[in-house]
Design a protein around this motif. Structure first.
Motif, PDB file in Angstrom:
ATOM      1  N   GLY A  81     -16.529  16.876  -4.107  1.00  0.00           N
ATOM      2  CA  GLY A  81     -16.921  18.226  -3.756  1.00  0.00           C
ATOM      3  C   GLY A  81     -16.366  18.680  -2.425  1.00  0.00           C
ATOM      4  O   GLY A  81     -16.594  19.805  -2.001  1.00  0.00           O
ATOM      5  N   THR A  82     -15.621  17.807  -1.773  1.00  0.00           N
ATOM      6  CA  THR A  82     -15.064  18.158  -0.460  1.00  0.00           C
ATOM      7  C   THR A  82     -13.648  18.684  -0.560  1.00  0.00           C
ATOM      8  O   THR A  82     -13.092  19.177   0.417  1.00  0.00           O
ATOM      9  N   GLY A  83     -13.052  18.576  -1.728  1.00  0.00           N
ATOM     10  CA  GLY A  83     -11.668  18.977  -1.876  1.00  0.00           C
ATOM     11  C   GLY A  83     -10.701  17.855  -1.571  1.00  0.00           C
ATOM     12  O   GLY A  83      -9.499  17.993  -1.760  1.00  0.00           O
ATOM     13  N   ASN A  84     -11.200  16.722  -1.087  1.00  0.00           N
ATOM     14  CA  ASN A  84     -10.331  15.583  -0.780  1.00  0.00           C
ATOM     15  C   ASN A  84     -10.059  14.774  -2.032  1.00  0.00           C
ATOM     16  O   ASN A  84     -10.929  14.604  -2.883  1.00  0.00           O
ATOM     17  N   THR A  85      -8.862  14.263  -2.137  1.00  0.00           N
ATOM     18  CA  THR A  85      -8.533  13.369  -3.237  1.00  0.00           C
ATOM     19  C   THR A  85      -8.832  11.946  -2.826  1.00  0.00           C
ATOM     20  O   THR A  85      -8.758  11.601  -1.657  1.00  0.00           O
ATOM     21  N   HIS A  86      -9.147  11.113  -3.810  1.00  0.00           N
ATOM     22  CA  HIS A  86      -9.389   9.708  -3.517  1.00  0.00           C
ATOM     23  C   HIS A  86      -8.098   8.902  -3.639  1.00  0.00           C
ATOM     24  O   HIS A  86      -8.136   7.692  -3.494  1.00  0.00           O
ATOM     25  N   ARG A  87      -7.004   9.570  -3.923  1.00  0.00           N
ATOM     26  CA  ARG A  87      -5.727   8.887  -3.855  1.00  0.00           C
ATOM     27  C   ARG A  87      -5.318   8.780  -2.394  1.00  0.00           C
ATOM     28  O   ARG A  87      -5.478   9.708  -1.627  1.00  0.00           O
ATOM     29  N   PRO A  88      -4.761   7.658  -1.991  1.00  0.00           N
ATOM     30  CA  PRO A  88      -4.421   7.484  -0.581  1.00  0.00           C
ATOM     31  C   PRO A  88      -3.169   8.242  -0.187  1.00  0.00           C
ATOM     32  O   PRO A  88      -2.319   8.552  -1.023  1.00  0.00           O
ATOM     33  N   ALA A  89      -3.066   8.528   1.092  1.00  0.00           N
ATOM     34  CA  ALA A  89      -1.817   9.012   1.661  1.00  0.00           C
ATOM     35  C   ALA A  89      -1.003   7.784   2.062  1.00  0.00           C
ATOM     36  O   ALA A  89      -1.529   6.868   2.684  1.00  0.00           O
ATOM     37  N   PHE A  90       0.258   7.753   1.672  1.00  0.00           N
ATOM     38  CA  PHE A  90       1.136   6.648   2.055  1.00  0.00           C
ATOM     39  C   PHE A  90       1.788   7.002   3.390  1.00  0.00           C
ATOM     40  O   PHE A  90       2.504   8.003   3.491  1.00  0.00           O
ATOM     41  N   ILE A  91       1.564   6.189   4.416  1.00  0.00           N
ATOM     42  CA  ILE A  91       2.061   6.474   5.760  1.00  0.00           C
ATOM     43  C   ILE A  91       3.061   5.401   6.183  1.00  0.00           C
ATOM     44  O   ILE A  91       2.773   4.205   6.118  1.00  0.00           O
ATOM     45  N   PHE A  92       4.227   5.844   6.634  1.00  0.00           N
ATOM     46  CA  PHE A  92       5.288   4.944   7.071  1.00  0.00           C
ATOM     47  C   PHE A  92       5.507   5.130   8.572  1.00  0.00           C
ATOM     48  O   PHE A  92       5.579   6.260   9.054  1.00  0.00           O
ATOM     49  N   THR A  93       5.628   4.024   9.298  1.00  0.00           N
ATOM     50  CA  THR A  93       5.742   4.115  10.746  1.00  0.00           C
ATOM     51  C   THR A  93       7.107   3.636  11.225  1.00  0.00           C
ATOM     52  O   THR A  93       7.919   3.124  10.451  1.00  0.00           O
ATOM     53  N   HIS A  94       7.350   3.811  12.500  1.00  0.00           N
ATOM     54  CA  HIS A  94       8.616   3.425  13.120  1.00  0.00           C
ATOM     55  C   HIS A  94       8.392   2.108  13.848  1.00  0.00           C
ATOM     56  O   HIS A  94       7.794   2.076  14.917  1.00  0.00           O
ATOM     57  N   THR A  95       8.848   0.973  13.249  1.00  0.00           N
ATOM     58  CA  THR A  95       8.523  -0.337  13.824  1.00  0.00           C
ATOM     59  C   THR A  95       9.744  -1.239  13.943  1.00  0.00           C
ATOM     60  O   THR A  95       9.724  -2.377  13.468  1.00  0.00           O
ATOM     61  N   PRO A  96      10.832  -0.780  14.554  1.00  0.00           N
ATOM     62  CA  PRO A  96      12.000  -1.656  14.728  1.00  0.00           C
ATOM     63  C   PRO A  96      11.840  -2.575  15.937  1.00  0.00           C
ATOM     64  O   PRO A  96      12.541  -2.460  16.936  1.00  0.00           O
ATOM     65  N   GLU A  97      10.862  -3.491  15.858  1.00  0.00           N
ATOM     66  CA  GLU A  97      10.558  -4.358  16.987  1.00  0.00           C
ATOM     67  C   GLU A  97      10.689  -5.817  16.568  1.00  0.00           C
ATOM     68  O   GLU A  97      10.254  -6.214  15.486  1.00  0.00           O
ATOM     69  N   ALA A  98      11.271  -6.640  17.443  1.00  0.00           N
ATOM     70  CA  ALA A  98      11.516  -8.042  17.118  1.00  0.00           C
ATOM     71  C   ALA A  98      10.220  -8.801  16.848  1.00  0.00           C
ATOM     72  O   ALA A  98      10.193  -9.740  16.048  1.00  0.00           O
ATOM     73  N   SER A 106      -1.444  10.652  -2.669  1.00  0.00           N
ATOM     74  CA  SER A 106      -1.747  12.084  -2.635  1.00  0.00           C
ATOM     75  C   SER A 106      -0.674  12.822  -1.856  1.00  0.00           C
ATOM     76  O   SER A 106      -0.397  13.985  -2.109  1.00  0.00           O
ATOM     77  N   LEU A 107      -0.063  12.111  -0.893  1.00  0.00           N
ATOM     78  CA  LEU A 107       1.069  12.640  -0.129  1.00  0.00           C
ATOM     79  C   LEU A 107       1.745  11.481   0.568  1.00  0.00           C
ATOM     80  O   LEU A 107       1.203  10.381   0.648  1.00  0.00           O
ATOM     81  N   VAL A 108       2.942  11.723   1.090  1.00  0.00           N
ATOM     82  CA  VAL A 108       3.640  10.721   1.892  1.00  0.00           C
ATOM     83  C   VAL A 108       3.962  11.339   3.242  1.00  0.00           C
ATOM     84  O   VAL A 108       4.140  12.551   3.364  1.00  0.00           O
ATOM     85  N   ALA A 109       4.019  10.489   4.261  1.00  0.00           N
ATOM     86  CA  ALA A 109       4.380  10.945   5.603  1.00  0.00           C
ATOM     87  C   ALA A 109       5.021   9.792   6.344  1.00  0.00           C
ATOM     88  O   ALA A 109       4.710   8.626   6.081  1.00  0.00           O
ATOM     89  N   GLY A 110       5.915  10.107   7.252  1.00  0.00           N
ATOM     90  CA  GLY A 110       6.575   9.059   8.009  1.00  0.00           C
ATOM     91  C   GLY A 110       6.768   9.460   9.454  1.00  0.00           C
ATOM     92  O   GLY A 110       7.000  10.624   9.756  1.00  0.00           O
ATOM     93  N   ARG A 111       6.647   8.475  10.335  1.00  0.00           N
ATOM     94  CA  ARG A 111       6.912   8.707  11.749  1.00  0.00           C
ATOM     95  C   ARG A 111       8.210   8.007  12.122  1.00  0.00           C
ATOM     96  O   ARG A 111       8.378   6.817  11.878  1.00  0.00           O
ATOM     97  N   GLY A 112       9.135   8.731  12.732  1.00  0.00           N
ATOM     98  CA  GLY A 112      10.404   8.150  13.117  1.00  0.00           C
ATOM     99  C   GLY A 112      11.183   7.678  11.907  1.00  0.00           C
ATOM    100  O   GLY A 112      11.233   8.352  10.876  1.00  0.00           O
ATOM    101  N   SER A 113      11.790   6.495  12.005  1.00  0.00           N
ATOM    102  CA  SER A 113      12.594   5.982  10.897  1.00  0.00           C
ATOM    103  C   SER A 113      11.753   5.747   9.646  1.00  0.00           C
ATOM    104  O   SER A 113      12.294   5.656   8.539  1.00  0.00           O
ATOM    105  N   GLY A 114      10.423   5.654   9.794  1.00  0.00           N
ATOM    106  CA  GLY A 114       9.555   5.531   8.633  1.00  0.00           C
ATOM    107  C   GLY A 114       9.656   6.723   7.695  1.00  0.00           C
ATOM    108  O   GLY A 114       9.342   6.616   6.511  1.00  0.00           O
ATOM    109  N   GLU A 115      10.129   7.849   8.231  1.00  0.00           N
ATOM    110  CA  GLU A 115      10.265   9.033   7.379  1.00  0.00           C
ATOM    111  C   GLU A 115      11.376   8.837   6.342  1.00  0.00           C
ATOM    112  O   GLU A 115      11.369   9.485   5.297  1.00  0.00           O
TER     113      GLU A 115
END
Length: 288
Positions: A54-71, A145-154
């Motif tokens: 009833g909130t309008g939110n989906t129970h499907r997750p958002a897939f989030i990709f981050t920028h992690t080029p670290e040794a 429900s959606l995808v999003a990426g930060r930096g190279s994760g995009e």
């Protein structure tokens, strides 16, 4: 839990556990056989049961990709690679396709003792491993429900959304790593690229065939759900904003998670991320 009889676990699941949103059913004679089926991908698909709150939110997750080029994250990647057959299969396929692009074999450059972990190696590995994790989820029946990426994760987000092909994802991530290798950081922390490098990268991007996203695509540059008109433009990817800084990534993600969305924008009640790094989330979500 190897010492627990399967019939006891099955009884507890049926009588003492609530209904979960994601389900998987398969036949196994022992705990070890059940684990083996889950690990090798023969356990069958995950069945998703979205519930309208009833909130309008989906129970499907958002897939989030981050920028992690670290040794420091390489040992984690190696552990995942060695312990999850399905992930290893995807990573190996990516590494094989990368060899004509890079001129070297990524696995040796990444995992061999004393390997030189250059920015292009780390950037490619970050994109590939995040893609591999979410590729397994999609194959198991978990859809975002959606995808999003930060930096190279995009770049990985663009692949999961169907905007670019697998080969194009690998080409972009390697080129982005080369760009990062040439970048320098000012005293205030901002990155700068040598004159001409951005133009060369843009020329490579113009050879790609961008496709409309198959799932809502939250841009880390604009903080909004964008279509092919924005993310299909080579200029969108050729600067620092899309590949490294993602100035409005967290603002857009916070809006989606709190339901403060614009018309036709999806909302999601939770996220899944395979990257490493801090995400600035709304206060109500920080404590969860």
């Amino acid at each position: 839990y190897n010492n627990i009889p399967v019939q006891h676990a099955a009884y507890t699941l049926q009588t003492g556990r609530k209904t979960f949103r994601f389900r998987r059913a398969f036949v196994a004679a022992s705990v070890s056989e059940a684990v083996e089926k889950i690990n090798d991908g023969t356990a069958g698909p995950v069945i998703e049961n979205p519930v309208d709150t009833g909130t309008g939110n989906t129970h499907r997750p958002a897939f989030i990709f981050t920028h992690t080029p670290e040794a420091g994250i390489v040992p984690v990647w190696q552990e995942l690679y060695e312990s999850i057959p399905l992930l290893r299969e995807t990573v190996d396929d990516c590494f094989d396709k990368l060899k004509p692009i890079t001129g070297f074999h990524m696995k040796r450059r990444l995992f061999d003792k004393g390997a030189r972990l250059t920015p292009e190696v780390l950037t490619v590995a970050s994109v590939v491993f995040q893609y591999a994790v979410f590729n397994i989820l999609q194959q198991s029946g978990v859809s975002p429900s959606l995808v999003a990426g930060r930096g190279s994760g995009e770049i990985a987000a663009a692949r999961i959304a169907g905007v670019i092909s697998l080969t194009e994802m690998l080409q972009m991530s390697f080129s982005a790593g080369q760009l990062l290798k040439q970048a320098s950081r000012k005293d205030d922390g901002t990155l700068t690229i040598p004159a001409g490098m951005s133009g060369i990268f843009k020329q490579k991007l113009q050879q790609l065939s961008f496709q409309p996203p198959q799932v809502p695509y939250l841009s880390g540059v604009t903080g909004k759900i964008e279509d092919l008109g924005v993310i299909g433009n080579a200029g969108y990817w050729s600067g620092l904003d899309a590949l490294f800084t993602a100035p409005l990534f967290e603002e857009g993600l916070n809006r989606v998670l709190t339901g403060d969305t614009q018309e036709n924008e999806p909302a999601s009640s939770f996220i899944l991320t395979a990257g490493v790094g801090e995400l600035s989330l709304p206060g109500s979500l920080q404590a969860e």
